[in-house]
Every structure is written in C-alpha cells, then in structure tokens.
Design an enzyme around this catalytic site. Structure first.
Site, mmCIF file in Angstrom:
data_model
loop_
_atom_site.group_PDB
_atom_site.id
_atom_site.type_symbol
_atom_site.label_atom_id
_atom_site.label_comp_id
_atom_site.label_asym_id
_atom_site.label_seq_id
_atom_site.Cartn_x
_atom_site.Cartn_y
_atom_site.Cartn_z
ATOM 1 N N LYS A 107 18.391 -50.684 -10.668
ATOM 2 C CA LYS A 107 17.177 -50.464 -9.868
ATOM 3 C C LYS A 107 17.457 -50.839 -8.434
ATOM 4 C CE LYS A 107 12.899 -49.261 -10.983
ATOM 5 N NZ LYS A 107 12.560 -48.516 -12.205
ATOM 6 N N GLY A 219 -4.245 -46.923 -11.872
ATOM 7 C CA GLY A 219 -3.328 -46.276 -10.927
ATOM 8 C C GLY A 219 -3.472 -44.774 -11.000
ATOM 9 N N GLY A 221 -0.877 -42.725 -9.326
ATOM 10 C CA GLY A 221 0.373 -42.217 -8.761
ATOM 11 C C GLY A 221 0.948 -41.166 -9.687
ATOM 12 N N ASN A 222 2.210 -40.843 -9.482
ATOM 13 C CA ASN A 222 2.860 -39.760 -10.237
ATOM 14 C C ASN A 222 2.679 -39.900 -11.752
ATOM 15 O OD1 ASN A 222 5.676 -39.265 -11.779
ATOM 16 N ND2 ASN A 222 5.226 -37.538 -10.439
#
Ligand code: GLU
Length: 428
Positions: A107, A219, A221-222
């Site tokens: 990451k 959330g 988001g994507n």
C-alpha cells in the site's frame, strides 16, 4: 486514517496474532508476517502554482511478496500515517490470498488533500511519488492502484513517469488506468460490484430474498456508489447513505425511506463522492447526522468509507433488524466491536473478502496488459463474479464447518496460504 487512540496497524496485528494462535503458526512465520517485508518513506518536493515550494510526505509499504508481486493502492489523504499504510498493506496480503490471485500485498500514500490542490500540483505529486521509489516498483515487483482520493487520472500520470524513466512501455506497472491506455472494462465498478456479489451469496445462504431487503451505506465514494447501484438493480431498497460535507467539515446522512434512486443521487455528487446537501433537500432527502447511517432499521449495513467506524461505542447503535454487514471499506470494524457482532450472530462479510473485487479486477487488468488483448466488460464481470462467489463460499464453508466467525475463517484461509508460500520458499 489514524484517529486519536486508534492505531490501524496495531489492530491488523491483533487480528493476525489471534488467528496465528488458532492456526498454531511457528514463531518465525509469525514474526515474518506480522510486520511488513519492506517500507519506504520519502519527501516529495513540489513547486506550487503560486511559486512557493511545499514538501509532501510519501509512503510505500510492501507487506509481503511471497505469493507474487506486492499489490495495492495509493491513498491521498491529509491524515495518512505510516501505521495506516502498514495496516492496509497487510490487509492487501490477506485480500489477494483469500481470492487466490498470484499477488502479494502492499500500500502507498501521500499526506495531502486533493481538495486544495490544482490538477497540475496533483500531477507533480504523482510524478514525484514515482521518482522517489521507481527502483522498488514494477510489474514484477510491486504494482500500485487507486484507493481513497486517487483515480485513473493519477494512475496514468504515474505510469507515464515510470515509462519516461525506464524508456519502455509497461502498462502492467500500475492498475486502474483509463480505458484505451491499458485500463480494463469493469475496473471502476469492480470493488462495489464485488461487495454486492458477496451480499447476494450471503442472502441466499440466509434464505432471504433481496427484494425484501433494505440497506444503509456509509460513504459515497467509488466502492459505495457501485455497490448501491448494483444492490438497487438486484431489487434491494437503499434507504440511507452518508457522505462528507466539505463545507461543514463533517459527515451527513441522506435518507429517503421510499428508496434511493442511484442515478438521481449520483447526479448531485462530486468527484470526491460528496453529495450536495441543498440539492439533496430539493430532491426530498432527509438530512440526518453523519452517524445516523449505522442506526437505520435495515437488513444490511455497508460501511464503505474508512477504518474504525464500527467500534465499541458505535456497535451499540446497530438495530436488531441488521442481518448482514458487508465491509466495503478496509478495516471498518474493530476487534472489540467484532466480539459484539459475533455474539449477536450478525453475518459479517469481512473487508478483505468483501472488497476484494477491486484487486481481483486489477489482476485481470494486468493479465490483459500482458496479453495486449482486452476482454469485453461482460467477460471481465463474469470472471469477477466467479472469483468473488467462489472465495465467499470457501470462507462460508470453513466458518460453518469449524463453527467460527466469518472474519476468522477468511483469515484462516488467507494466512494459511501465505504461510505455506513462505515455507515452500524456504524463508522460515
Ligand atoms: N485499493 C484497492 C484495495 O484496497 C485496490 C487495490 C488494487 O487494485 O491493487 O483493494
């Protein structure tokens, strides 16, 4: 991100230690896997648009490459820390292992807030990040991808910098690229769709018809966007979504009890997944506090934002109606909260299984780049569905056979695979 008193890396190690004990792993394997193989921290100096210079902090952690090149996204976030990146890199190792793709875990991140950076400044950060670590990345070493607040645009800038430095075309260097430049059809949808493939299987196992279910999402988001889209396409009713309000610097929950229309909601959402509050009010959404997403009387909760969202305090807010928690985010549930969920017999689809659709499709993207031949969207999504469904069922079977919690079963499968790889290689 790290919140005071919460350290995601400690949490990842705590989860690992408990399962290592259950599996009876030897000490050397434990020592090897509870800490990253390698980690890099570096400065990225940038000349800003106003002519001043600013230095951004960058990270890349390679937790394990025992099963293949390290793999995982890069996050841009103002509260990014090395311990967050370490935890996320470790979770990537388990993620690639549980879906059984030939990759390891890594990451990366940069401490920055794209809300306050021009596109040019973001491009310079991307290029600077690659320059600082170019020798330790590559299609056969470590392959980055998008994550929180990074997109296909950031990926192509990074690829371009890598190709300029190395003088070769290497689309397999990074995944999540734009279509036509080595990207894969279905990659944008993959994580959210993958979440819903596992939810669909969980509902079958519990004997519940998706058409009779409701869900609340954290959330937008994507991951959450495509999860909600597919969930409503499959006949479920999404009644609440929370998202960040950049003006008020707090989260808000948007609720529509008669069901959210995905297309309508996405039309009032910006590129950071932030929903416009006044437009939402005009469309008849109720505006509730950010924490309200978890308190809804729904069948399914989908935490798809950040870490540490279902913890010892918030877990108490979960209503008795909730049967499934599908973890779209990485690390949303703390070990203390897990104990409560276990006791309440809520069916948890653990993060590194539930949200593995993204990296699985990244793997397909690499395969297509290597062949230099690209599949149709239908082919990609069919393969993705097969991978996710079979990984879910392996975990479910072990959980049922051994009478263990779903997260523990997923960990047992993933850790055993990585432990076997390090043994076969003769590392420990
Ligand atoms: N950032 C995504 C994740 O956390 C995708 C990683 C990848 O595609 O390599 O799984």
């Amino acid at each position: 991100m790290s919140v005071e008193g919460f350290n995601p890396f400690k949490m990842a190690q705590q989860q690992f230690d408990a399962v290592a004990e259950k599996l009876g792993l030897d000490q050397a394997t434990r020592d090897l896997l509870r800490y990253p193989d390698r980690e890099y921290q570096f400065n990225i100096p940038i000349r800003m648009d106003d002519g001043t210079y600013r230095v951004f902090r960058g990270f890349r952690v390679q937790h394990s490459d025992a099963r293949g090149p390290a793999k995982g996204g890069i996050r841009f976030h103002p509260q990014e820390t090395i311990d967050t990146v370490r935890a996320l890199a470790m979770w990537m190792t388990w993620k690639t292992a549980v879906v059984d793709i030939p990759l390891g875990g890594g990451k990366g991140g940069v401490v920055c807030d794209p809300h306050h950076l021009s596109l040019r400044e973001q491009e310079l950060i991307c290029r600077g990040w690659v320059r600082q670590i170019v020798r330790n990345l590559g299609p056969l070493q470590d392959v980055p991808a998008p994550d929180v607040m990074t997109t296909s645009q950031h990926m192509i800038w990074m690829l371009d910098e890598y190709e300029k430095i190395t003088g070769i075309k290497a689309p397999g260097f990074i995944t999540g690229k734009p279509l036509g430049l080595g990207g894969s059809l279905g990659r944008t949808e993959a994580t959210g769709y993958g979440v819903m493939y596992t939810v669909r299987e969980a509902l079958k196992f519990l004997g519940i018809d998706i058409k009779n279910t409701t869900a609340s999402f954290q959330g937008f988001g994507n991951v959450s966007q495509y999860a909600l889209d597919l969930y409503t396409q499959m006949g479920g009713k999404a009644i609440a979504v929370s998202s960040w309000d950049p003006k008020e610097q707090r989260a808000i929950t948007f609720r529509k009890k008669d069901g959210i229309n995905f297309k309508e909601l996405i039309s009032i959402t910006n590129k950071f997944g932030e929903i416009d509050k006044s437009k939402a009010q005009e469309l008849g959404f109720e505006i509730l506090p950010g924490s309200a997403w978890i308190e809804q009387e729904v069948d399914i909760l989908v935490p798809a934002a950040l870490e540490n969202q279902i913890n010892k305090d918030t877990v108490q807010l979960i209503k008795p109606t909730v049967k499934i928690i599908a973890e779209g985010a990485n690390g949303p549930t703390t070990p203390e909260a897990d104990e409560v969920l276990k006791e309440r017999k809520i069916h948890v689809i653990p993060d590194f299984l539930c949200n593995a659709g993204g990296v699985t499709c990244s793997y397909f993207e690499q395969v297509q780049c290597n062949m230099n031949y690209y599949w149709t969207k239908e082919e990609v999504l069919t393969k993705l569905d097969q991978k996710m469904t079979s990984a879910y069922h392996s975990v479910l079977e072990l959980a049922n056979n051994k009478g263990v919690y779903m997260r523990d079963a997923a960990y047992m499968i993933a850790i055993s695979r990585v432990a076997e790889a390090v043994k076969l290689r003769g590392w420990v």
